[in-house]
Design an enzyme around this catalytic site. Structure first.
Site, PDB file in Angstrom:
ATOM      1  N   HIS A 117       0.901  -1.290  -0.007  1.00 52.87           N
ATOM      2  CA  HIS A 117       0.266  -0.144   0.108  1.00 52.87           C
ATOM      3  C   HIS A 117       1.018   1.221   0.209  1.00 52.87           C
ATOM      4  CE1 HIS A 117      -3.042   2.693   1.341  1.00 52.87           C
ATOM      5  NE2 HIS A 117      -3.948   1.934   0.698  1.00 52.87           N
ATOM      6  N   ASP A 153      -8.010  -5.101   0.124  1.00 52.76           N
ATOM      7  CA  ASP A 153      -8.364  -6.181  -0.765  1.00 52.76           C
ATOM      8  C   ASP A 153      -8.118  -7.381  -0.530  1.00 52.76           C
ATOM      9  OD1 ASP A 153      -9.748  -4.213  -2.439  1.00 52.76           O
ATOM     10  OD2 ASP A 153      -7.746  -3.423  -3.312  1.00 52.76           O
TER      11      ASP A 153
HETATM   12  N1  ACO Z   1       4.190  -7.536  -4.211  1.00 53.42           N
HETATM   13  C1  ACO Z   1       5.542  -7.681  -4.127  1.00 53.42           C
HETATM   14  N2  ACO Z   1       5.996  -6.774  -4.173  1.00 53.42           N
HETATM   15  C2  ACO Z   1       5.614  -5.500  -3.816  1.00 53.42           C
HETATM   16  C3  ACO Z   1       4.378  -5.517  -3.871  1.00 53.42           C
HETATM   17  C4  ACO Z   1       3.439  -6.514  -3.904  1.00 53.42           C
HETATM   18  N3  ACO Z   1       2.292  -6.561  -3.959  1.00 53.42           N
HETATM   19  N4  ACO Z   1       4.023  -4.178  -3.496  1.00 53.42           N
HETATM   20  C5  ACO Z   1       5.119  -3.369  -3.384  1.00 53.42           C
HETATM   21  N5  ACO Z   1       6.154  -4.191  -3.646  1.00 53.42           N
HETATM   22  C6  ACO Z   1       7.798  -3.792  -3.703  1.00 53.42           C
HETATM   23  C7  ACO Z   1       7.818  -3.374  -4.794  1.00 53.42           C
HETATM   24  O1  ACO Z   1       8.667  -4.107  -5.973  1.00 53.42           O
HETATM   25  C8  ACO Z   1       9.225  -2.269  -4.433  1.00 53.42           C
HETATM   26  O2  ACO Z   1      10.278  -3.066  -4.259  1.00 53.42           O
HETATM   27  P1  ACO Z   1      11.679  -2.500  -4.699  1.00 53.42           P
HETATM   28  O3  ACO Z   1      11.943  -1.171  -3.547  1.00 53.42           O
HETATM   29  O4  ACO Z   1      12.666  -3.604  -4.408  1.00 53.42           O
HETATM   30  O5  ACO Z   1      11.490  -1.825  -5.912  1.00 53.42           O
HETATM   31  C9  ACO Z   1       8.736  -1.909  -2.936  1.00 53.42           C
HETATM   32  O6  ACO Z   1       7.647  -3.130  -2.528  1.00 53.42           O
HETATM   33  C10 ACO Z   1       7.895  -0.544  -3.198  1.00 53.42           C
HETATM   34  O7  ACO Z   1       6.962  -0.672  -4.254  1.00 53.42           O
HETATM   35  P2  ACO Z   1       6.239   0.669  -4.635  1.00 53.42           P
HETATM   36  O8  ACO Z   1       5.779   0.492  -6.115  1.00 53.42           O
HETATM   37  O9  ACO Z   1       7.075   2.012  -4.518  1.00 53.42           O
HETATM   38  O10 ACO Z   1       5.049   0.870  -3.898  1.00 53.42           O
HETATM   39  P3  ACO Z   1       3.747   1.614  -4.246  1.00 53.42           P
HETATM   40  O11 ACO Z   1       3.562   2.811  -3.105  1.00 53.42           O
HETATM   41  O12 ACO Z   1       4.011   2.587  -5.446  1.00 53.42           O
HETATM   42  O13 ACO Z   1       2.634   0.577  -4.776  1.00 53.42           O
HETATM   43  C11 ACO Z   1       0.653  -0.594  -4.585  1.00 53.42           C
HETATM   44  C12 ACO Z   1       1.311   0.459  -3.911  1.00 53.42           C
HETATM   45  C13 ACO Z   1       0.245   0.011  -6.013  1.00 53.42           C
HETATM   46  C14 ACO Z   1      -0.658  -0.862  -3.794  1.00 53.42           C
HETATM   47  C15 ACO Z   1       1.457  -1.757  -4.646  1.00 53.42           C
HETATM   48  O14 ACO Z   1       1.911  -2.387  -3.493  1.00 53.42           O
HETATM   49  C16 ACO Z   1       0.904  -2.937  -5.609  1.00 53.42           C
HETATM   50  O15 ACO Z   1       0.803  -2.941  -6.728  1.00 53.42           O
HETATM   51  N6  ACO Z   1       0.109  -4.009  -4.692  1.00 53.42           N
HETATM   52  C17 ACO Z   1      -0.501  -4.811  -5.447  1.00 53.42           C
HETATM   53  C18 ACO Z   1      -1.946  -4.553  -6.023  1.00 53.42           C
HETATM   54  C19 ACO Z   1      -2.878  -4.489  -4.726  1.00 53.42           C
HETATM   55  O16 ACO Z   1      -3.097  -4.903  -3.984  1.00 53.42           O
HETATM   56  N7  ACO Z   1      -3.683  -3.140  -4.706  1.00 53.42           N
HETATM   57  C20 ACO Z   1      -4.700  -2.551  -4.017  1.00 53.42           C
HETATM   58  C21 ACO Z   1      -4.032  -1.622  -3.140  1.00 53.42           C
HETATM   59  S1  ACO Z   1      -5.316  -1.092  -1.806  1.00 53.42           S
HETATM   60  C22 ACO Z   1      -6.240  -0.175  -2.798  1.00 53.42           C
HETATM   61  O17 ACO Z   1      -6.412   0.295  -3.767  1.00 53.42           O
HETATM   62  C23 ACO Z   1      -7.718  -0.176  -2.232  1.00 53.42           C
END
Ligand code: ACO
Length: 384
Positions: free
Chosen positions: A261, A315
């Protein structure tokens, strides 16, 4: 005016001052109007929560009764809206149908008398009342069935579940669904709420505000992850496959759905509440093997990615609840919208109460002093 650094996605840039909700992503705190989400989920109902968010305080008994009565009274759809829905393609996504219906509602009430408290009150009531009926009606009509009329003796959540298949839901199922609506009602400034605020800032009508927010929520980066969690759990298939699945995702830098998140760096407090609801529901109506896979997945992800602040988000468990309630997967995001209408309306009201139209700026990167090339010379130019 000072210029500031460009941040893609406006990350970390405040776009308003608000007193509607508060999130602390490091300690896992979410509050609506200063009240912890755990307390609201345990004691409140969705309509009372909507009242709290929109009007700024908890209602007294009479205010709540009147509000519930008004919402119940306005649940029905005009036959012209139902006729319009008959023309929608059955393969259309329910979010697109909902956006069209919310906008169409504005055709009937588009007076834009935003300074009139009665107009504001009516719009709040109509939108909260009719959005669930629209979602349920499309679910029936796309299969060629008549929509199920709302039932006045059922509460907000129970009536929605009833309209989905004309069967009165179990009281526990209805209560759990009501709590799901509470948990999705508001979450500070996200893409769809910002979209609602930008639209509101033009002083257009609230039906256009909600229609634009629905359109924004429909995108897969925002509202759709709970659908994908269900697909992912199905694809993993068994507890033994969980660890190799996580290791493969990490090796390939793939996202694990329902985890991570932008704000929360610990387990989303809504995920913790939902997990308890899943267990209550399964105790009552039977276990689901996907839940065992989900539990193992949470353990392995925490072990492998907990150091990055990757934990279950809202979610992760909501899809399991909805599936157990027999709700089709493509209605998961519309259900999110039904709940979030409360938050969108709260932000609409807050925005028009201290409005200044949104007009951000840009950093221009294109050329200057270009010449207009006559049409007949352009072809030669492209052929070169
Ligand atoms: N699975 C694996 N690795 C992850 C995940 C994940 N779900 N989410 C983040 N990471 C990792 C990234 O690869 C990154 O690693 P790095 O630093 O080695 O490159 C690090 O964690 C930070 O990730 P960001 O992309 O900077 O996180 P951001 O805050 O931009 O993204 C998001 C947040 C979009 C929710 C992301 O966690 C994601 O895509 N999750 C899966 C989709 C999901 O569940 N969405 C629902 C969100 S809740 C809502 O909208 C109601």
């Amino acid at each position: 005016m000072t210029t500031c650094e460009y941040r893609p996605g406006l990350e970390g840039i405040p776009v308003t001052q608000s007193s509607i909700s508060y999130v602390d992503g490091h300690t896992g705190v979410l509050e609506y109007r200063g009240i912890r989400i755990e307390e609201i989920a345990q004691n409140s109902s969705f309509l009372e929560t909507a009242y709290l968010l929109i009007w700024g305080g908890l209602p007294n008994q009479q205010q709540l009764q009147e509000f519930e009565h008004e919402v119940q009274y306005h649940r029905r759809l005009k036959y012209r809206i139902r006729d319009m829905m008959k023309c929608f393609p059955e393969s259309g996504h329910p979010m697109d149908a909902l956006q069209a219906c919310a906008a169409a509602l504005g055709l009937f009430h588009s007076r834009r008398e935003l300074e009139d408290p009665a107009y504001v009150q009516n719009a709040v009531v109509r939108l909260l009342a009719k959005i669930p009926t629209m979602v349920a009606a499309f679910k029936m009509m796309r299969k060629g069935n008549d929509p199920v009329q709302p039932r006045d003796d059922l509460g907000y959540a129970a009536n929605f579940l009833y309209m989905l298949n004309e069967r009165e839901p179990d009281p526990l199922a209805a209560r759990i669904f009501d709590i799901c609506l509470i948990l999705h009602a508001e979450h500070t400034i996200n893409a769809s709420t910002f979209s609602a605020m930008v639209t509101a800032s033009t002083l257009t009508d609230p039906y256009a505000v909600i229609a634009s927010a629905v359109g924004t929520l429909a995108g897969p980066l925002h509202g759709g992850a709970n659908e994908e969690v269900i697909t992912m759990l199905r694809n993993i298939g068994s507890i033994e496959n969980v660890r190799p699945y996580v290791e493969k995702c990490i090796a390939n830098r793939e996202r694990i759905m329902g985890f991570g998140h932008r704000v929360y760096k610990v387990k989303d407090p809504r995920a913790a509440i939902l997990q308890g609801l899943v267990e209550q529901l399964f105790d009552k109506v039977g276990h689901d093997a996907s839940y065992d896979i989900a539990l193992e997945l949470e353990l392995v992800v925490e072990e492998k990615l907990g150091h990055k602040g990757i934990y279950p988000n809202v979610d992760f468990y909501s899809g399991l609840v909805y599936r157990k309630l027999g709700i089709p997967t493509d209605l998961f995001t519309p259900i999110f919208a039904i709940a979030r209408v409360a938050g969108w309306l709260a932000h609409w009201k807050e925005q028009i109460g201290k409005n200044r139209i949104f007009r951000p700026t840009q950093i221009y990167e294109g050329p200057h002093t270009q010449q207009y090339i006559p049409l007949e010379k352009r072809l030669q130019m492209w052929e070169k």
